[in-house]
Motif scaffolding. Structure first.
Motif, mmCIF file in Angstrom:
data_model
loop_
_atom_site.group_PDB
_atom_site.id
_atom_site.type_symbol
_atom_site.label_atom_id
_atom_site.label_comp_id
_atom_site.label_asym_id
_atom_site.label_seq_id
_atom_site.Cartn_x
_atom_site.Cartn_y
_atom_site.Cartn_z
ATOM 1 N N ASP A 160 0.854 -1.188 0.000
ATOM 2 C CA ASP A 160 0.000 0.000 0.000
ATOM 3 C C ASP A 160 0.892 1.240 0.000
ATOM 4 O OD1 ASP A 160 -1.681 2.113 0.426
ATOM 5 O OD2 ASP A 160 -2.602 1.304 2.251
ATOM 6 N N ALA A 161 1.038 1.848 -1.163
ATOM 7 C CA ALA A 161 1.964 2.983 -1.314
ATOM 8 C C ALA A 161 1.574 4.194 -0.470
ATOM 9 C CB ALA A 161 2.052 3.383 -2.787
ATOM 10 N N SER A 162 0.347 4.216 0.058
ATOM 11 C CA SER A 162 -0.074 5.373 0.848
ATOM 12 C C SER A 162 0.202 5.203 2.342
ATOM 13 C CB SER A 162 -1.571 5.635 0.636
ATOM 14 O OG SER A 162 -2.319 4.572 1.192
ATOM 15 N N THR A 163 0.668 4.026 2.748
ATOM 16 C CA THR A 163 0.942 3.779 4.169
ATOM 17 C C THR A 163 2.114 4.634 4.640
ATOM 18 O OG1 THR A 163 0.178 1.513 3.948
ATOM 19 C CG2 THR A 163 1.531 1.996 5.866
ATOM 20 N N ARG A 164 1.979 5.237 5.817
ATOM 21 C CA ARG A 164 3.053 6.033 6.408
ATOM 22 C C ARG A 164 3.195 5.659 7.885
ATOM 23 N NH1 ARG A 164 3.605 6.450 1.884
ATOM 24 N NH2 ARG A 164 3.852 8.296 0.559
ATOM 25 N N PRO A 165 4.025 4.646 8.192
ATOM 26 C CA PRO A 165 4.236 4.286 9.599
ATOM 27 C C PRO A 165 4.806 5.476 10.379
ATOM 28 C CG PRO A 165 5.160 2.635 8.117
ATOM 29 C CD PRO A 165 4.791 3.816 7.275
ATOM 30 N N ALA A 166 4.313 5.666 11.588
ATOM 31 C CA ALA A 166 4.751 6.801 12.399
ATOM 32 C C ALA A 166 6.173 6.598 12.909
ATOM 33 C CB ALA A 166 3.801 6.982 13.580
ATOM 34 N N ILE A 167 6.902 7.717 13.010
ATOM 35 C CA ILE A 167 8.273 7.724 13.542
ATOM 36 C C ILE A 167 8.213 8.320 14.941
ATOM 37 C CG2 ILE A 167 10.601 8.656 13.247
ATOM 38 C CD1 ILE A 167 9.960 8.771 10.184
ATOM 39 N N ALA A 168 8.809 7.641 15.908
ATOM 40 C CA ALA A 168 8.717 8.070 17.308
ATOM 41 C C ALA A 168 9.606 9.275 17.618
ATOM 42 C CB ALA A 168 9.077 6.907 18.232
ATOM 43 N N ASN A 169 10.765 9.362 16.958
ATOM 44 C CA ASN A 169 11.700 10.443 17.289
ATOM 45 C C ASN A 169 11.700 11.519 16.214
ATOM 46 O OD1 ASN A 169 12.862 8.332 15.679
ATOM 47 N ND2 ASN A 169 14.892 9.154 16.028
ATOM 48 N N ARG A 170 11.983 12.757 16.642
ATOM 49 C CA ARG A 170 12.033 13.886 15.703
ATOM 50 C C ARG A 170 13.440 14.480 15.723
ATOM 51 N NH1 ARG A 170 9.344 16.397 12.041
ATOM 52 N NH2 ARG A 170 9.808 18.570 11.712
ATOM 53 N N ILE A 171 13.940 14.857 14.552
ATOM 54 C CA ILE A 171 15.272 15.475 14.461
ATOM 55 C C ILE A 171 15.064 16.981 14.529
ATOM 56 C CG2 ILE A 171 17.345 15.720 13.037
ATOM 57 C CD1 ILE A 171 16.401 12.967 11.735
ATOM 58 N N GLU A 172 15.345 17.547 15.690
ATOM 59 C CA GLU A 172 15.031 18.959 15.934
ATOM 60 C C GLU A 172 15.971 19.903 15.178
ATOM 61 O OE1 GLU A 172 12.345 19.758 17.288
ATOM 62 O OE2 GLU A 172 11.806 17.877 18.269
ATOM 63 N N ASN A 173 17.206 19.468 14.939
ATOM 64 C CA ASN A 173 18.201 20.368 14.348
ATOM 65 C C ASN A 173 18.428 20.087 12.863
ATOM 66 O OD1 ASN A 173 19.271 17.866 15.003
ATOM 67 N ND2 ASN A 173 21.328 18.648 15.322
ATOM 68 N N MET A 174 17.396 19.655 12.157
ATOM 69 C CA MET A 174 17.529 19.308 10.734
ATOM 70 C C MET A 174 18.075 20.481 9.922
ATOM 71 S SD MET A 174 17.331 16.961 8.473
ATOM 72 C CE MET A 174 16.199 15.617 8.858
#
Length: 192
Positions: free
Chosen positions: A88-102
């Motif tokens: 399913d190309a529309s699936t987007r599993p959630a990511i637990a961590n965020r990169i604040e300093n991108m």
């Protein structure tokens, strides 16, 4: 976690780093290059760590909000989580961590395994989650049987912001740092 290591080390430089992104990075945190990876079985992690060494880059693992089990990854079972997601190309599993300093990074290496002939959907989540305008992105991957395929083009099409994608490459998980450094040099990317 790294709490046991942290307790053992003397933290003289920056007492407030516990909550900052620097603690999840394998480096000093002031590099302009970031290696981001997703690894369910450890193969891609090994490659990503070597890539980070080759580029003197920071390193961040993408942590799925819902971790993948061995059963989830059963390629031969059409009902498993990874199979359903990959179909399913529309699936987007959630990511637990965020990169604040991108914003500090000008080059982002994206390392991932090839699942079912394509990038894992969590990598799609990642490239849609930040504004990559003006950044150079490089896909590298591991696989037990497939090549990088069209995963690089697929990611480029999904990326938020006008980024420059370099042509990616498949590597063995245990690829040597000099092999990776040679590849990065060939595509015009050097340690910063």
């Amino acid at each position: 976690g790294g709490s046991t290591q942290q307790a053992a080390s003397t933290n003289t430089s920056a007492p407030k780093t516990e909550s900052s992104a620097a603690t999840q990075l394998g480096h000093h945190g002031d590099s302009k290059t970031l290696v981001v990876y997703f690894s369910a079985t450890g193969h891609t992690q090994a490659l990503a760590e070597t890539a980070a060494k080759a580029l003197d880059a920071d390193l961040v693992a993408l942590t799925p909000a819902e971790p993948y089990t061995a059963h989830d990854l059963d390629y031969n079972d059409k009902t498993t989580r990874a199979t359903v997601e990959q179909n399913d190309a529309s699936t987007r599993p959630a990511i637990a961590n965020r990169i604040e300093n991108m914003a500090q990074y000008t080059t982002v290496v994206v390392a991932y395994p090839i699942w079912w002939g394509q990038e894992p959907r969590i990598i799609d989540t990642f490239v849609e989650s930040y504004d990559f305008s003006g950044k150079t992105l490089i896909p590298i991957c591991t696989s037990s049987g497939s090549d990088i395929g069209r995963s690089g083009e697929s990611l480029a099409a999904l990326t938020t912001g006008a980024a420059t994608w370099k042509e990616g490459k498949l590597f063995a998980p245990n690829a040597a740092a000099d092999e990776l450094a040679r590849y990065f040099k060939e595509i015009g990317v050097t340690a910063q």
